[in-house]
Design a protein around this motif. Structure first.
Motif, short mmCIF file in Angstrom:
data_model
loop_
_atom_site.label_atom_id
_atom_site.label_comp_id
_atom_site.label_asym_id
_atom_site.label_seq_id
_atom_site.Cartn_x
_atom_site.Cartn_y
_atom_site.Cartn_z
N THR A 107 -52.43 56.83 21.04
CA THR A 107 -52.35 58.30 20.99
C THR A 107 -52.61 58.89 22.38
N THR B 151 -56.16 66.14 17.26
CA THR B 151 -55.59 64.93 16.66
C THR B 151 -56.38 64.53 15.43
N THR C 213 -55.58 61.25 14.62
CA THR C 213 -55.31 59.82 14.81
C THR C 213 -55.71 59.40 16.23
N THR D 9 -60.44 61.16 22.30
CA THR D 9 -59.14 60.81 22.89
C THR D 9 -58.92 61.63 24.15
N GLN E 205 -60.83 68.65 15.72
CA GLN E 205 -60.18 68.12 14.53
C GLN E 205 -59.89 69.26 13.57
N GLU F 52 -50.27 62.73 17.88
CA GLU F 52 -50.55 61.95 16.66
C GLU F 52 -49.74 60.66 16.61
N LEU G 9 -49.22 59.16 13.43
CA LEU G 9 -49.42 59.19 11.97
C LEU G 9 -48.88 57.94 11.30
N ARG H 25 -49.62 55.13 11.92
CA ARG H 25 -50.72 54.15 11.80
C ARG H 25 -51.62 54.43 10.59
N ILE H 26 -51.54 55.65 10.02
CA ILE H 26 -52.43 55.94 8.87
C ILE H 26 -51.63 56.30 7.62
N ASP I 201 -44.49 60.34 14.65
CA ASP I 201 -45.38 60.24 15.82
C ASP I 201 -44.86 61.14 16.96
N SER J 208 -57.76 61.61 4.59
CA SER J 208 -57.72 60.17 4.79
C SER J 208 -59.16 59.73 5.05
N SER K 278 -48.08 66.64 12.48
CA SER K 278 -49.43 67.23 12.39
C SER K 278 -49.75 68.08 13.64
#
Ligand code: UT7
Length: 331
Positions: free
Chosen positions: A56, A85, A87, A95, A114, A145, A147, A149-150, A164, A199, A290
């Motif tokens: 990221t 982010t 992620t 990050t 966040q 992001e 995303l 990955r999640i 992403d 999540s 996102s």
């Protein structure tokens, strides 16, 4: 039309998306879905997916470098890096700190915020507050992001929606008599609705090993409830900002809504009486990214000339939390 004198101008924007395109037809081979269902229910045709080695912070750094170039600034000029982010590279450090190192923005303070999909409106509001209070001159606001990955790639309810990418903006102190810049911002949350879009992976409520054993590390969403809340909250934010600046939908030149679903965007413009052709849409090509969604759309709209200097641009977003907000800007 007499509007507040802005203290913060938008000096530059940039975005970066991974090269790999995942189409609806590719998804047909992965889960029980169809291009027709995805297109008609969401407006999405394809999305970008990062290769495994991309982080990221790397994606955000690419976007930030373009925004700095567009702004005509060096990394050392940046006072604060704010990064939205869900992620991030790690639980901590932020990050934003990884991006600071990659950019060489040695004079900056760096932090993550966040606020899920509303992240960019949140960090841009904070940038405006820092700049207008005299605490910073140049703030780099980045939404980025990964995303992919999640996302649970076996869950058709969610995996078709996300993509992403990263987008960045440089907000800077406006000259005293500027008519360009941030005119108004509005932020809101409703923490009673956390469970509708969330999540649990990487959180401290439950040990990670247990979360993984129960297969709960992915994005979960109650789609219809989120849909209704997104339409109502984004419309409320648009109407409130218009009303308190004595504007109507006709006065807005460009609307940049969070790119989650074309049906949400259409419902918001219908409610708020903004002409559909004023809405910037790229959900068809990038899906829902996102916190990256608005800055990617903003950078692309400026780059392609959809947004022209002097125009009145309204950003509006909504995401998990729930969180939502709007930002009114004279380009
Ligand atoms: O970024 C933060 C904000 N997020 C959002 O704003 C997303 C908000 N929600 C939405 O965009 C929509 O609710 C979705 C796109 C997620 C879902 O669309 P929907 O029109 O609300 O569909 P639904 O959830 O009511 O599902 C309708 C049907 C169901 O089948 P049954 O129960 O009617 O037989 C689902 O199982 O569609 C089925 N379905 C699918 N079918 C094919 C759900 N996902 C898929 C799929 N392909 N990918």
């Amino acid at each position: 039309m007499s509007l507040k004198t802005p203290k913060t101008i938008l000096l530059g924007t940039g975005y970066h998306v991974p090269e790999k395109v995942l189409t609806n037809f590719d998804l047909e081979k992965m889960v029980d879905t169809s291009d027709e269902w995805i297109r008609t229910r969401t407006g999405i045709k394809e999305r970008r997916i990062a290769s495994p080695e991309l982080t990221t912070s790397q994606l955000c750094t690419f976007a930030a470098q373009k925004a700095l170039k567009d702004a005509g600034l060096q990394p050392e000029d940046i006072d604060v890096i704010l990064l939205g982010t869900i992620t991030g590279d790690a639980l901590f450090p932020s990050t934003a700190c990884y991006v600071q190192e990659k950019l060489g923005a040695v004079n900056a303070a760096a932090m993550d915020v966040q606020a899920a999909c509303a992240g960019f409106v949140y960090i841009s509001t904070l940038a405006d507050a820092l700049i207008s209070s005299g605490k910073a001159k140049h703030v780099l606001a980045i939404g980025g992001e990964l995303l992919s990955r999640i996302v649970d790639w076996t869950d058709r309810n969610t995996c078709v929606l996300f993509g992403d990418g990263a987008g960045a903006a440089v907000w800077s102190r406006a000259p005293g008599d500027s008519t360009r810049g941030v005119i108004d911002t509005y932020l809101k949350s409703d923490g009673r609705l956390t469970e509708l879009l969330c999540s649990y992976g990487g959180g401290t409520n439950t040990p990670l090993a247990q979360i993984v054993a129960e297969n709960r590390q992915f994005i979960t969403m109650k789609g219809q409830e989120v849909f209704k809340a997104a339409v109502n909250s984004m419309s409320e934010a648009v109407e409130l900002v218009l009303a308190r600046n004595n504007l109507t939908g006709d006065d807005i030149d460009v609307l940049i809504p969070h790119q989650a679903n074309i049906r949400i965007m259409n419902a918001v413009v219908k409610k708020t009486k903004i002409a559909e052709e004023k809405v910037y849409v790229n959900v068809d090509r990038f899906g829902n990214t996102s916190a990256a969604s608005i800055p990617i759309a903003l950078a692309e709209a400026r780059e392609t000339g959809f947004i022209k200097p002097g125009q009145l641009v309204l950003h509006v977003s909504f995401g998990g939390g729930f969180t939502w907000g709007a930002l009114l800007l004279r380009e």
